[in-house]
Design a protein around this motif. Structure first.
Motif, PDB file in Angstrom:
ATOM      1  N   GLY A   1       2.837 -46.094   8.168  1.00  0.00           N
ATOM      2  CA  GLY A   1       1.405 -46.156   8.438  1.00  0.00           C
ATOM      3  C   GLY A   1       0.972 -45.078   9.417  1.00  0.00           C
ATOM      4  O   GLY A   1      -0.046 -44.405   9.199  1.00  0.00           O
ATOM      5  N   GLY A   2       1.722 -44.886  10.473  1.00  0.00           N
ATOM      6  CA  GLY A   2       1.422 -43.825  11.436  1.00  0.00           C
ATOM      7  C   GLY A   2       1.551 -42.455  10.814  1.00  0.00           C
ATOM      8  O   GLY A   2       0.726 -41.560  11.061  1.00  0.00           O
ATOM      9  N   LEU A   3       2.555 -42.275   9.975  1.00  0.00           N
ATOM     10  CA  LEU A   3       2.752 -40.998   9.299  1.00  0.00           C
ATOM     11  C   LEU A   3       1.575 -40.675   8.378  1.00  0.00           C
ATOM     12  O   LEU A   3       1.007 -39.580   8.425  1.00  0.00           O
ATOM     13  CB  LEU A   3       4.053 -41.030   8.497  1.00  0.00           C
ATOM     14  CG  LEU A   3       4.397 -39.781   7.695  1.00  0.00           C
ATOM     15  CD1 LEU A   3       4.705 -38.631   8.627  1.00  0.00           C
ATOM     16  CD2 LEU A   3       5.564 -40.071   6.777  1.00  0.00           C
ATOM     17  N   PHE A   4       1.193 -41.627   7.550  1.00  0.00           N
ATOM     18  CA  PHE A   4       0.097 -41.393   6.615  1.00  0.00           C
ATOM     19  C   PHE A   4      -1.236 -41.220   7.333  1.00  0.00           C
ATOM     20  O   PHE A   4      -2.050 -40.368   6.955  1.00  0.00           O
ATOM     21  CB  PHE A   4       0.020 -42.503   5.579  1.00  0.00           C
ATOM     22  CG  PHE A   4       1.157 -42.483   4.602  1.00  0.00           C
ATOM     23  CD1 PHE A   4       1.519 -41.314   3.947  1.00  0.00           C
ATOM     24  CD2 PHE A   4       1.883 -43.619   4.351  1.00  0.00           C
ATOM     25  CE1 PHE A   4       2.570 -41.281   3.052  1.00  0.00           C
ATOM     26  CE2 PHE A   4       2.938 -43.616   3.459  1.00  0.00           C
ATOM     27  CZ  PHE A   4       3.287 -42.433   2.802  1.00  0.00           C
ATOM     28  N   LEU A   5      -1.488 -42.011   8.363  1.00  0.00           N
ATOM     29  CA  LEU A   5      -2.731 -41.875   9.120  1.00  0.00           C
ATOM     30  C   LEU A   5      -2.791 -40.504   9.799  1.00  0.00           C
ATOM     31  O   LEU A   5      -3.827 -39.825   9.752  1.00  0.00           O
ATOM     32  CB  LEU A   5      -2.865 -42.991  10.151  1.00  0.00           C
ATOM     33  CG  LEU A   5      -4.124 -42.957  11.008  1.00  0.00           C
ATOM     34  CD1 LEU A   5      -5.365 -43.140  10.147  1.00  0.00           C
ATOM     35  CD2 LEU A   5      -4.056 -44.029  12.085  1.00  0.00           C
ATOM     36  N   GLY A   6      -1.697 -40.099  10.407  1.00  0.00           N
ATOM     37  CA  GLY A   6      -1.656 -38.782  11.051  1.00  0.00           C
ATOM     38  C   GLY A   6      -1.846 -37.656  10.055  1.00  0.00           C
ATOM     39  O   GLY A   6      -2.570 -36.688  10.315  1.00  0.00           O
ATOM     40  N   HIS A   7      -1.217 -37.772   8.894  1.00  0.00           N
ATOM     41  CA  HIS A   7      -1.367 -36.751   7.857  1.00  0.00           C
ATOM     42  C   HIS A   7      -2.815 -36.683   7.375  1.00  0.00           C
ATOM     43  O   HIS A   7      -3.368 -35.592   7.177  1.00  0.00           O
ATOM     44  CB  HIS A   7      -0.416 -37.044   6.693  1.00  0.00           C
ATOM     45  CG  HIS A   7      -0.478 -36.036   5.607  1.00  0.00           C
ATOM     46  ND1 HIS A   7      -0.016 -34.751   5.762  1.00  0.00           N
ATOM     47  CD2 HIS A   7      -0.959 -36.111   4.344  1.00  0.00           C
ATOM     48  CE1 HIS A   7      -0.203 -34.088   4.655  1.00  0.00           C
ATOM     49  NE2 HIS A   7      -0.786 -34.897   3.763  1.00  0.00           N
ATOM     50  N   TRP A   8      -3.431 -37.847   7.196  1.00  0.00           N
ATOM     51  CA  TRP A   8      -4.821 -37.891   6.740  1.00  0.00           C
ATOM     52  C   TRP A   8      -5.754 -37.243   7.769  1.00  0.00           C
ATOM     53  O   TRP A   8      -6.641 -36.459   7.420  1.00  0.00           O
ATOM     54  CB  TRP A   8      -5.229 -39.346   6.481  1.00  0.00           C
ATOM     55  CG  TRP A   8      -6.628 -39.481   6.002  1.00  0.00           C
ATOM     56  CD1 TRP A   8      -7.110 -39.237   4.759  1.00  0.00           C
ATOM     57  CD2 TRP A   8      -7.743 -39.888   6.797  1.00  0.00           C
ATOM     58  NE1 TRP A   8      -8.450 -39.484   4.718  1.00  0.00           N
ATOM     59  CE2 TRP A   8      -8.876 -39.877   5.953  1.00  0.00           C
ATOM     60  CE3 TRP A   8      -7.891 -40.267   8.114  1.00  0.00           C
ATOM     61  CZ2 TRP A   8     -10.131 -40.229   6.400  1.00  0.00           C
ATOM     62  CZ3 TRP A   8      -9.154 -40.618   8.563  1.00  0.00           C
ATOM     63  CH2 TRP A   8     -10.254 -40.592   7.707  1.00  0.00           C
ATOM     64  N   ILE A   9      -5.556 -37.552   9.045  1.00  0.00           N
ATOM     65  CA  ILE A   9      -6.382 -36.956  10.101  1.00  0.00           C
ATOM     66  C   ILE A   9      -6.167 -35.454  10.151  1.00  0.00           C
ATOM     67  O   ILE A   9      -7.135 -34.673  10.251  1.00  0.00           O
ATOM     68  CB  ILE A   9      -6.085 -37.614  11.471  1.00  0.00           C
ATOM     69  CG1 ILE A   9      -6.552 -39.063  11.488  1.00  0.00           C
ATOM     70  CG2 ILE A   9      -6.749 -36.828  12.599  1.00  0.00           C
ATOM     71  CD1 ILE A   9      -6.108 -39.825  12.719  1.00  0.00           C
ATOM     72  N   ASP A  10      -4.907 -35.015  10.076  1.00  0.00           N
ATOM     73  CA  ASP A  10      -4.615 -33.582  10.102  1.00  0.00           C
ATOM     74  C   ASP A  10      -5.243 -32.858   8.914  1.00  0.00           C
ATOM     75  O   ASP A  10      -5.722 -31.730   9.050  1.00  0.00           O
ATOM     76  CB  ASP A  10      -3.105 -33.344  10.115  1.00  0.00           C
ATOM     77  CG  ASP A  10      -2.493 -33.580  11.481  1.00  0.00           C
ATOM     78  OD1 ASP A  10      -3.231 -33.471  12.482  1.00  0.00           O
ATOM     79  OD2 ASP A  10      -1.288 -33.880  11.542  1.00  0.00           O
TER      80      ASP A  10
ATOM     81  N   THR B   1      -5.612 -29.493  11.259  1.00  0.00           N
ATOM     82  CA  THR B   1      -4.916 -29.253  12.531  1.00  0.00           C
ATOM     83  C   THR B   1      -3.395 -29.137  12.379  1.00  0.00           C
ATOM     84  O   THR B   1      -2.666 -29.312  13.346  1.00  0.00           O
ATOM     85  CB  THR B   1      -5.230 -30.386  13.527  1.00  0.00           C
ATOM     86  OG1 THR B   1      -4.913 -31.637  12.929  1.00  0.00           O
ATOM     87  CG2 THR B   1      -6.672 -30.363  13.946  1.00  0.00           C
ATOM     88  N   GLY B   2      -2.898 -28.855  11.192  1.00  0.00           N
ATOM     89  CA  GLY B   2      -1.453 -28.731  11.000  1.00  0.00           C
ATOM     90  C   GLY B   2      -0.787 -30.088  11.083  1.00  0.00           C
ATOM     91  O   GLY B   2      -1.087 -30.977  10.309  1.00  0.00           O
ATOM     92  N   ILE B   3       0.114 -30.237  12.057  1.00  0.00           N
ATOM     93  CA  ILE B   3       0.773 -31.537  12.255  1.00  0.00           C
ATOM     94  C   ILE B   3       0.479 -32.094  13.647  1.00  0.00           C
ATOM     95  O   ILE B   3       1.259 -32.865  14.205  1.00  0.00           O
ATOM     96  CB  ILE B   3       2.290 -31.453  12.024  1.00  0.00           C
ATOM     97  CG1 ILE B   3       2.945 -30.472  12.985  1.00  0.00           C
ATOM     98  CG2 ILE B   3       2.607 -31.113  10.581  1.00  0.00           C
ATOM     99  CD1 ILE B   3       4.445 -30.561  13.024  1.00  0.00           C
ATOM    100  N   PHE B   4      -0.673 -31.738  14.181  1.00  0.00           N
ATOM    101  CA  PHE B   4      -1.042 -32.146  15.533  1.00  0.00           C
ATOM    102  C   PHE B   4      -1.077 -33.669  15.671  1.00  0.00           C
ATOM    103  O   PHE B   4      -0.632 -34.211  16.691  1.00  0.00           O
ATOM    104  CB  PHE B   4      -2.404 -31.549  15.894  1.00  0.00           C
ATOM    105  CG  PHE B   4      -2.839 -31.870  17.292  1.00  0.00           C
ATOM    106  CD1 PHE B   4      -2.303 -31.175  18.367  1.00  0.00           C
ATOM    107  CD2 PHE B   4      -3.772 -32.858  17.537  1.00  0.00           C
ATOM    108  CE1 PHE B   4      -2.696 -31.463  19.658  1.00  0.00           C
ATOM    109  CE2 PHE B   4      -4.166 -33.160  18.827  1.00  0.00           C
ATOM    110  CZ  PHE B   4      -3.634 -32.460  19.885  1.00  0.00           C
ATOM    111  N   TRP B   5      -1.592 -34.385  14.708  1.00  0.00           N
ATOM    112  CA  TRP B   5      -1.691 -35.842  14.773  1.00  0.00           C
ATOM    113  C   TRP B   5      -0.539 -36.538  14.066  1.00  0.00           C
ATOM    114  O   TRP B   5      -0.215 -37.680  14.393  1.00  0.00           O
ATOM    115  CB  TRP B   5      -3.016 -36.324  14.171  1.00  0.00           C
ATOM    116  CG  TRP B   5      -4.181 -35.947  15.005  1.00  0.00           C
ATOM    117  CD1 TRP B   5      -5.056 -34.934  14.787  1.00  0.00           C
ATOM    118  CD2 TRP B   5      -4.585 -36.565  16.224  1.00  0.00           C
ATOM    119  NE1 TRP B   5      -5.981 -34.883  15.783  1.00  0.00           N
ATOM    120  CE2 TRP B   5      -5.727 -35.882  16.684  1.00  0.00           C
ATOM    121  CE3 TRP B   5      -4.101 -37.627  16.967  1.00  0.00           C
ATOM    122  CZ2 TRP B   5      -6.381 -36.227  17.858  1.00  0.00           C
ATOM    123  CZ3 TRP B   5      -4.761 -37.977  18.130  1.00  0.00           C
ATOM    124  CH2 TRP B   5      -5.877 -37.279  18.567  1.00  0.00           C
ATOM    125  N   THR B   6       0.078 -35.884  13.107  1.00  0.00           N
ATOM    126  CA  THR B   6       1.134 -36.534  12.331  1.00  0.00           C
ATOM    127  C   THR B   6       2.330 -36.907  13.205  1.00  0.00           C
ATOM    128  O   THR B   6       2.821 -38.040  13.143  1.00  0.00           O
ATOM    129  CB  THR B   6       1.586 -35.620  11.180  1.00  0.00           C
ATOM    130  OG1 THR B   6       0.452 -35.292  10.381  1.00  0.00           O
ATOM    131  CG2 THR B   6       2.636 -36.297  10.324  1.00  0.00           C
TER     132      THR B   6
END
Length: 84
Positions: A43-52, A57-62
């Motif tokens: 869930g954190g991975l997918f949410l971070g990828h979606w935000i990025d 922003t690359g992988i800033f949030w992922t």
């Protein structure tokens, strides 16, 4: 400390009453434990990828959200193991 003593006593009484768990039940618990850790991590991975992807922003949030998901999953698993 009193709560921990009561919990230990309850576990001991349940073990005396029910005996050892079967292999199937142990495997099922291991499976549940895996899902408890994996779901928040993904869930954190997918949410971070979606935000990025949205913010470009690359992988800033992922990365950070992956770690947060892993921490939440680890904490949940620890709580689940200590209430059983």
């Amino acid at each position: 400390m009193v709560r921990e003593v009561r919990l230990r006593r309850d576990r001991q009484e349940r073990w005396l009453r029910e005996g050892d768990m079967s292999i199937g039940r142990r495997l099922a618990q291991i499976g549940v434990l895996g899902w408890i850790i994996i779901v928040p991590t993904l869930g954190g991975l997918f949410l971070g990828h979606w935000i990025d992807k949205r913010l470009e922003t690359g992988i800033f949030w992922t990365g950070p959200l992956l770690v947060v998901g892993l921490l939440i999953g680890g904490w949940s698993a620890w709580k689940w193991m200590n209430t059983r």
